[in-house]
Design an enzyme around this catalytic site. Sequence first.
Site, PDB file in Angstrom:
ATOM      1  N   ASP A  30     -49.408  10.845  20.269  1.00  0.00           N
ATOM      2  CA  ASP A  30     -49.637   9.398  20.253  1.00  0.00           C
ATOM      3  C   ASP A  30     -48.425   8.657  20.812  1.00  0.00           C
ATOM      4  OD1 ASP A  30     -51.884  10.196  19.056  1.00  0.00           O
ATOM      5  OD2 ASP A  30     -51.599   9.098  17.164  1.00  0.00           O
ATOM      6  N   ASP A  34     -48.342   6.072  23.829  1.00  0.00           N
ATOM      7  CA  ASP A  34     -47.862   4.691  23.697  1.00  0.00           C
ATOM      8  C   ASP A  34     -46.781   4.371  24.720  1.00  0.00           C
ATOM      9  OD1 ASP A  34     -49.599   4.301  21.705  1.00  0.00           O
ATOM     10  OD2 ASP A  34     -48.162   4.534  20.065  1.00  0.00           O
ATOM     11  N   SER A  78     -88.343   0.723  21.854  1.00  0.00           N
ATOM     12  CA  SER A  78     -88.128   1.441  20.597  1.00  0.00           C
ATOM     13  C   SER A  78     -88.793   2.802  20.717  1.00  0.00           C
ATOM     14  CB  SER A  78     -88.780   0.729  19.434  1.00  0.00           C
ATOM     15  OG  SER A  78     -88.605  -0.625  19.539  1.00  0.00           O
ATOM     16  N   LEU A  79     -88.745   3.547  19.650  1.00  0.00           N
ATOM     17  CA  LEU A  79     -89.399   4.856  19.650  1.00  0.00           C
ATOM     18  C   LEU A  79     -90.496   4.857  18.607  1.00  0.00           C
ATOM     19  CD1 LEU A  79     -86.223   7.085  19.756  1.00  0.00           C
ATOM     20  CD2 LEU A  79     -87.988   7.033  21.507  1.00  0.00           C
ATOM     21  N   LYS A 111     -81.238  11.387  16.539  1.00  0.00           N
ATOM     22  CA  LYS A 111     -81.352   9.924  16.608  1.00  0.00           C
ATOM     23  C   LYS A 111     -80.192   9.342  15.809  1.00  0.00           C
ATOM     24  CE  LYS A 111     -84.269   5.979  16.307  1.00  0.00           C
ATOM     25  NZ  LYS A 111     -83.937   5.321  15.053  1.00  0.00           N
ATOM     26  N   ASP A 113     -78.002   6.660  14.003  1.00  0.00           N
ATOM     27  CA  ASP A 113     -78.387   5.449  13.290  1.00  0.00           C
ATOM     28  C   ASP A 113     -77.285   4.402  13.418  1.00  0.00           C
ATOM     29  OD1 ASP A 113     -79.926   3.814  11.827  1.00  0.00           O
ATOM     30  OD2 ASP A 113     -79.566   4.790   9.899  1.00  0.00           O
ATOM     31  N   ARG A 132     -79.374  -4.954  22.058  1.00  0.00           N
ATOM     32  CA  ARG A 132     -80.784  -4.853  22.421  1.00  0.00           C
ATOM     33  C   ARG A 132     -81.430  -6.232  22.572  1.00  0.00           C
ATOM     34  NH1 ARG A 132     -85.678  -4.547  20.044  1.00  0.00           N
ATOM     35  NH2 ARG A 132     -87.120  -3.074  21.001  1.00  0.00           N
ATOM     36  N   GLU A 172     -75.666   4.411  21.609  1.00  0.00           N
ATOM     37  CA  GLU A 172     -75.704   3.920  20.237  1.00  0.00           C
ATOM     38  C   GLU A 172     -74.281   3.793  19.724  1.00  0.00           C
ATOM     39  OE1 GLU A 172     -78.788   3.323  19.301  1.00  0.00           O
ATOM     40  OE2 GLU A 172     -78.774   3.175  17.115  1.00  0.00           O
ATOM     41  N   LYS A 286     -87.863  14.178  23.853  1.00  0.00           N
ATOM     42  CA  LYS A 286     -88.116  13.493  25.117  1.00  0.00           C
ATOM     43  C   LYS A 286     -88.656  14.475  26.153  1.00  0.00           C
ATOM     44  CE  LYS A 286     -84.219  10.422  24.292  1.00  0.00           C
ATOM     45  NZ  LYS A 286     -82.881   9.978  24.652  1.00  0.00           N
ATOM     46  N   LYS A 310     -88.718  11.577  12.011  1.00  0.00           N
ATOM     47  CA  LYS A 310     -87.726  11.155  11.015  1.00  0.00           C
ATOM     48  C   LYS A 310     -87.469  12.228   9.972  1.00  0.00           C
ATOM     49  CE  LYS A 310     -87.308   6.473  11.492  1.00  0.00           C
ATOM     50  NZ  LYS A 310     -86.590   5.382  10.893  1.00  0.00           N
ATOM     51  N   CYS A 404     -97.148 -21.698  -8.802  1.00  0.00           N
ATOM     52  CA  CYS A 404     -96.110 -21.321  -7.838  1.00  0.00           C
ATOM     53  C   CYS A 404     -94.728 -21.571  -8.460  1.00  0.00           C
ATOM     54  CB  CYS A 404     -96.288 -22.148  -6.570  1.00  0.00           C
ATOM     55  SG  CYS A 404     -94.876 -22.054  -5.471  1.00  0.00           S
ATOM     56  N   CYS A 427     -94.880 -27.314  -0.349  1.00  0.00           N
ATOM     57  CA  CYS A 427     -94.118 -26.457  -1.271  1.00  0.00           C
ATOM     58  C   CYS A 427     -92.716 -26.182  -0.687  1.00  0.00           C
ATOM     59  CB  CYS A 427     -94.882 -25.163  -1.477  1.00  0.00           C
ATOM     60  SG  CYS A 427     -93.921 -23.877  -2.256  1.00  0.00           S
TER      61      CYS A 427
END
Length: 667
Positions: A30, A34, A78-79, A111, A113, A132, A172, A286, A310, A404, A427
């Site tokens: 590092d 730097d 989307s899928l 996939k 998330d 998106r 993603e 795919k 899923k 209500c 309301c």
Amino acid sequence: MIEDQVEILRDELHYHEHKYYVENQPEISDVEFDTLMKELEKLEKKDPSLITPDSPTQRVGGQVVLGERIRHHESMLSLENTYTAEELHDFDRRIRKTLLDQDIEYVIELKIDGLGVALNYEEGSLSYGLTRGDGNFGEDVTANIRTIKSIPLKLKELSRLPTPNMLEVRGEVFIPKSQLGKINEHRVKTGESPFSNTRNAAAGSLRLLDPNIVAQRPLDIFVYRLSYGLDLETHEQGLKMLVDLGFKVNEMVNVYHSMEEVIECYYKWREQYKNLDYDTDGIVVKVNDIKHQAQLGVRAKSPRWAICCKFPASQARTRINHIAIQVGRTGVLTPVATLEPIELAGARIENATLHNAQEIARKDIRVGDWVVLERSGDVIPKVVSVLTEKRSGSEEIFRFPNTCPSCYEQVQSSEQETAIRCVNVSCPDQLKRRIEHFTSRNALDIEGLGKQIVNQLIEANLVSNIADLYRLQTNDLLPLEGFGDRSAQNLISAIDSSKKKPASRVLFGFGIFHVGQRAADLLIDHFVSIDAIAEAEVEQIEIIQGIGSKTAESVANFFSQAENKVLLEKLKSAGLQIQAKALFDLSQIAKEFLGKTFVLTGTLTTLTRSAASERIKLLGGKVNSNISKKTDFVVVGENAGSKKNQALALGTQILTEDDFLEMINSV
Ligand code: IVH
């Protein structure tokens, strides 16, 4: 020569950034990294004209301009979701039916998330990044995207091919699971509420206004699609190309010839996905061959050539402390369980919807019951079953109210539907929900008009319908808690600029039962104006392909009510768009811009380059990246380099940022 030194340092830094952040195999320490960076900074300080946006020193610093929308090169789809091996076989059968005897290959990916983004490169350098958005137009998050170190600012050169002028990739953005705890610790210390999962943490970070803070968040990316700029034969080839261009592509990719193998792979991941340091919620299957993908085509929102399978939802047990009733924008009363807070699939859960009275009765859910909760992906958790063996006898049967909880009027139930409704047009809770919906991102997208302010406006009797928003003035807001001159003015101008939003958003914003974004688009495409829709009979509406009879009835019913017609009139006189814009809006075309070619160079301070390009194109002009004799104007921002000299040499008209703004604003 200082130019050469700068060039060499940049190449070295790009190389080591890639080794560290993309390949995870640093070659230098590092400290050494730097030192190189400081050296480059020193040289660039000496001669700022050498700074280019793709320099490794320029990751942080751009301006965040949330709300800026740019059209995606290709819709961000989307899928379709599936959950079982049987559904994967169905997918396979559908594919084989279309492709007949052709040999089919499937690519399997995880996939991820996180948050889908589109990255655009012009002449090999990152030019802008979008979320998106609504799928067609994404939100400009360039300044924040640039801070993600695993995203190359400059593409590596391909040995076989020239770098394309324009390239768009999809990926993603995510936050590693191991980092969420640290971020949340910090948030709690500073009095902010913790993120409930890594996805919210990633999404929240990308929407921050200060790139300096974003740069401190451990955001990372997996890129999964080369969506524009290079011709490909297979998806797999695209992934390899992405790796060669310097992108981080997830390594867990497999290619199979049969659905049996795909399913075996799915089962393997179902057991193992929890061991990864990033959240995934399934696999993506795919079709590999791009020609096959084209033959299969896409539906409105998802491709026919890909599917997600899923992983099963996670479950947890907890107690229902209370059942509350929420009033929705159409007056439907929904029972919501207040739970003993619990962690489920990485999220803190405090509420669960109980859907309706029948559902409560069917599952015999009582206040005080222990229940099994389930949650998959982003879906609101639901109560699967009651643990009756845990009952002590003190649990209480829930009685659905007759009035209500917001306006105390008598509620109505009907034989045809399960819902119990409040039918009082004034309301307060319904009004709140309607306004929240109208101002929400996919509708009129009025920035700064969140739940709390909607509440304040209604309680102060400043608005009693959507149209009242457009009568508000700064003075109305000043007496409200939390408002000052500036914030009041900002809100008024946000409301004002929403008047330019297209008619389909206004229609969607009405919140008509069954009319989502897609139906609103279809209706406007067909009828052109909301006026025409309001006059239409059910039969005239239901002939539109993609609109069912329930939607048609709901639309006709909505506009048969006098108060909704009045509302439409009011919005019209307030100046909202109720007519579809022609594809090429002649009123927007300006003589000064029509057919003129612009080149933008250097950093613009008041708007991003992509926003400037959009404006030029909208006004009928063209934007090129290179100067030639045909260039009419060169817009020169800060630290403009060689292009400015070229323009001087060619005698091309040079515009400063101020000149340019004046030119746009005078149209
Ligand atoms: S492919 C047209 N592959 O999931 C192809 N998407 O529900 C559509 N995602 O918007 C996307 N990992 O944000 C694809 N390996 C992957 C993915 C992936 C995550 C996200 C992406 C997309 C959403 C679709």
